[in-house]
Write an enzyme that holds these catalytic residues in place. Structure first.
Site, mmCIF file in Angstrom:
data_model
loop_
_atom_site.group_PDB
_atom_site.id
_atom_site.type_symbol
_atom_site.label_atom_id
_atom_site.label_comp_id
_atom_site.label_asym_id
_atom_site.label_seq_id
_atom_site.Cartn_x
_atom_site.Cartn_y
_atom_site.Cartn_z
ATOM 1 N N TYR A 1 45.937 -30.948 47.669
ATOM 2 C CA TYR A 1 45.275 -32.211 47.309
ATOM 3 C C TYR A 1 46.258 -33.352 47.043
ATOM 4 C CZ TYR A 1 45.815 -30.265 42.494
ATOM 5 O OH TYR A 1 46.291 -29.722 41.324
ATOM 6 N N THR B 1 43.212 -37.773 27.394
ATOM 7 C CA THR B 1 43.927 -38.681 26.493
ATOM 8 C C THR B 1 45.171 -39.172 27.245
ATOM 9 O OG1 THR B 1 45.298 -36.913 25.583
ATOM 10 C CG2 THR B 1 43.206 -37.387 24.446
ATOM 11 N N LYS C 1 51.465 -34.845 41.856
ATOM 12 C CA LYS C 1 51.860 -34.163 43.096
ATOM 13 C C LYS C 1 51.933 -35.155 44.261
ATOM 14 C CE LYS C 1 51.946 -29.745 41.683
ATOM 15 N NZ LYS C 1 53.142 -28.893 41.722
HETATM 16 C C1 HXC Z 1 42.619 -31.592 27.803
HETATM 17 C C2 HXC Z 1 44.767 -31.103 27.137
HETATM 18 C C3 HXC Z 1 44.603 -29.749 27.543
HETATM 19 C C4 HXC Z 1 43.331 -29.380 28.093
HETATM 20 C C5 HXC Z 1 46.594 -30.007 26.749
HETATM 21 N N1 HXC Z 1 46.001 -31.191 26.650
HETATM 22 N N2 HXC Z 1 45.761 -29.107 27.293
HETATM 23 N N3 HXC Z 1 43.790 -32.014 27.269
HETATM 24 N N4 HXC Z 1 42.381 -30.331 28.202
HETATM 25 N N5 HXC Z 1 43.108 -28.139 28.523
HETATM 26 C C6 HXC Z 1 46.584 -32.409 26.087
HETATM 27 C C7 HXC Z 1 46.885 -32.234 24.617
HETATM 28 O O1 HXC Z 1 45.735 -32.477 23.831
HETATM 29 C C8 HXC Z 1 47.934 -33.317 24.407
HETATM 30 O O2 HXC Z 1 47.329 -34.578 24.337
HETATM 31 C C9 HXC Z 1 48.713 -33.278 25.701
HETATM 32 O O3 HXC Z 1 47.855 -32.668 26.673
HETATM 33 C C10 HXC Z 1 49.980 -32.489 25.607
HETATM 34 O O4 HXC Z 1 49.659 -31.183 25.161
HETATM 35 P P1 HXC Z 1 50.736 -30.259 24.469
HETATM 36 O O5 HXC Z 1 50.173 -28.893 24.319
HETATM 37 O O6 HXC Z 1 51.276 -30.929 23.264
HETATM 38 O O7 HXC Z 1 51.890 -30.321 25.552
HETATM 39 P P2 HXC Z 1 52.909 -29.275 26.034
HETATM 40 O O8 HXC Z 1 53.234 -28.276 24.964
HETATM 41 O O9 HXC Z 1 54.028 -30.022 26.614
HETATM 42 O O10 HXC Z 1 52.130 -28.467 27.166
HETATM 43 C C11 HXC Z 1 51.991 -28.975 28.459
HETATM 44 C C12 HXC Z 1 50.716 -28.449 29.131
HETATM 45 C C13 HXC Z 1 50.644 -26.905 28.995
HETATM 46 C C14 HXC Z 1 50.750 -28.889 30.581
HETATM 47 C C15 HXC Z 1 49.523 -29.071 28.456
HETATM 48 O O11 HXC Z 1 49.404 -26.422 29.503
HETATM 49 C C16 HXC Z 1 51.784 -26.251 29.733
HETATM 50 O O12 HXC Z 1 52.849 -26.103 29.189
HETATM 51 N N6 HXC Z 1 51.579 -25.883 31.026
HETATM 52 C C17 HXC Z 1 52.662 -25.344 31.868
HETATM 53 C C18 HXC Z 1 52.162 -24.286 32.799
HETATM 54 C C19 HXC Z 1 51.010 -24.717 33.688
HETATM 55 O O13 HXC Z 1 50.240 -25.630 33.347
HETATM 56 N N7 HXC Z 1 50.854 -24.045 34.785
HETATM 57 C C20 HXC Z 1 49.811 -24.338 35.751
HETATM 58 C C21 HXC Z 1 50.370 -25.069 36.886
HETATM 59 S S1 HXC Z 1 49.281 -24.876 38.222
HETATM 60 P P3 HXC Z 1 47.499 -35.573 23.064
HETATM 61 O O14 HXC Z 1 46.559 -36.670 23.320
HETATM 62 O O15 HXC Z 1 47.161 -34.731 21.867
HETATM 63 O O16 HXC Z 1 48.938 -35.974 23.088
HETATM 64 C C22 HXC Z 1 49.498 -26.035 39.313
HETATM 65 C C23 HXC Z 1 48.961 -25.671 40.676
HETATM 66 C C24 HXC Z 1 47.896 -26.559 41.134
HETATM 67 O O17 HXC Z 1 50.021 -27.072 39.079
HETATM 68 C C25 HXC Z 1 47.206 -26.045 42.379
HETATM 69 C C26 HXC Z 1 46.203 -24.979 42.142
HETATM 70 C C27 HXC Z 1 45.281 -24.652 43.300
#
Ligand code: HXC
Length: 285
Positions: free
Chosen positions: A150, A108, A166
């Protein structure tokens, strides 16, 4: 390689420093003499992390700031508090990130925005506020950006927002390394390969079968350990790397080298069999 003074006299802010690789870096910076500020969204996590950081060294100084890096006003206010609390700040690690697996056609706009906001806008916000503070005060400083393997060259399927964010952070690293060298501000990046942390792996490696595949494609045949990444970060945040700027250092056990055209041969049969095959192909004299 490092002493208790390698980072002494430096206050360093690590965004997303409450857990995972951010916390591992915070601890390593503390052991090597730095004063630490960490920020994140969840106060409980930050409180626990500060205690762990303080346990790393007798006179350790660590404080937390509750802040969402997506919010420019919040970031500005956090830096004001850090400067008041510590007197000055010399280093920033843009580590806070977000990521999840999704087919790109199913994303989305809100999902795409959430990740790019944390990764790219969050890094910009902190870099912009910190950079202005350094420039206004005629101070040198050091910025380290956590990207991924990547971010450059390949992009990555199923993590499109992260790949875009990134790549932007890497472009920012190099753009500002040139532009702000004038002010004595260095910017470098680290591109980590697979370092399993709860935050990343719960979102990116949902099954054990995937785990096996993951390790199978790493030439060193194991994941990275947080302390290995933290060691590199200490080097890049210290004066030991004072002539480095605009660089992106990959630390991935060789994972990115898979693209070598004949590398796949290694997986076809044991090395001893391969060597027999190569010998048989050698022209006879
Ligand atoms: C599809 C998703 C989703 C999923 C969230 N969304 N999770 N869509 N699949 N698994 C969508 C939601 O539906 C929403 O869309 C929008 O993303 C925002 O979601 P929220 O939960 O309201 O946002 P928020 O609370 O701000 O959370 C942010 C987040 C969450 C990124 C989605 O996962 C988080 O806080 N993550 C932080 C920690 C993290 O991700 N760590 C990993 C980093 S690893 P709509 O349409 O409803 O608005 C990394 C390393 C990479 O980067 C390299 C690895 C090898």
């Amino acid at each position: 390689m490092y002493t208790e003074d390698t980072l002494s006299g430096k206050t360093i802010l690590i965004t997303g420093g409450g857990s995972g690789l951010g916390l591992a870096m915070a601890k390593a910076f503390t052991r090597t003499g730095a004063d630490i500020a960490i920020c994140g969204r969840t106060e409980k996590k930050l409180q626990k992390a500060v205690k762990e950081i303080e346990n790393e060294r007798e006179e350790a100084v660590a404080r937390y700031y509750q802040c969402d890096v997506r919010d420019y006003e919040g970031v500005t206010s956090m830096f004001e508090h850090i400067i008041k609390d510590f007197g000055s700040i010399e280093g920033l690690v843009n580590n806070a990130a977000g990521n999840f697996l999704s087919a790109s056609e199913d994303l989305t706009p809100g999902g795409f925005k959430a990740i790019v906001d944390i990764v790219l806008h969050g890094s910009f916000n902190c870099t912009h506020v910190f950079g202005n503070y350094l420039i206004d005060n005629d101070k040198e400083g050091n910025i380290l950006n956590m990207v991924t393997t990547y971010a450059e060259g390949t992009g990555c399927a199923f993590v499109l927002p992260s790949a875009c964010g990134k790549a932007g952070v890497l472009a920012m690293t190099r753009s500002l390394a040139f532009e702000w060298a004038e002010y004595g501000i260095r910017l470098n990046a680290i591109a980590p390969g697979p370092f399993p942390t709860e935050g990343a792996w719960s979102r990116l490696v949902p099954e054990e079968t995937m785990e096996k595949e993951f390790i199978g494609k790493i030439p060193l045949k194991r994941y990275g350990e947080p302390k290995e990444l933290a060691n590199l970060a200490v080097f890049l945040m210290s004066d030991l790397s004072s002539y480095m700027t605009g660089e992106c250092v990959v630390i991935d056990g060789g994972e990115r080298l898979q693209a070598g055209q004949f590398n796949f041969i290694d997986g076809l049969m044991p090395r001893s069999e391969l060597k027999k095959m190569f010998k048989a192909m050698k022209p006879k004299k």
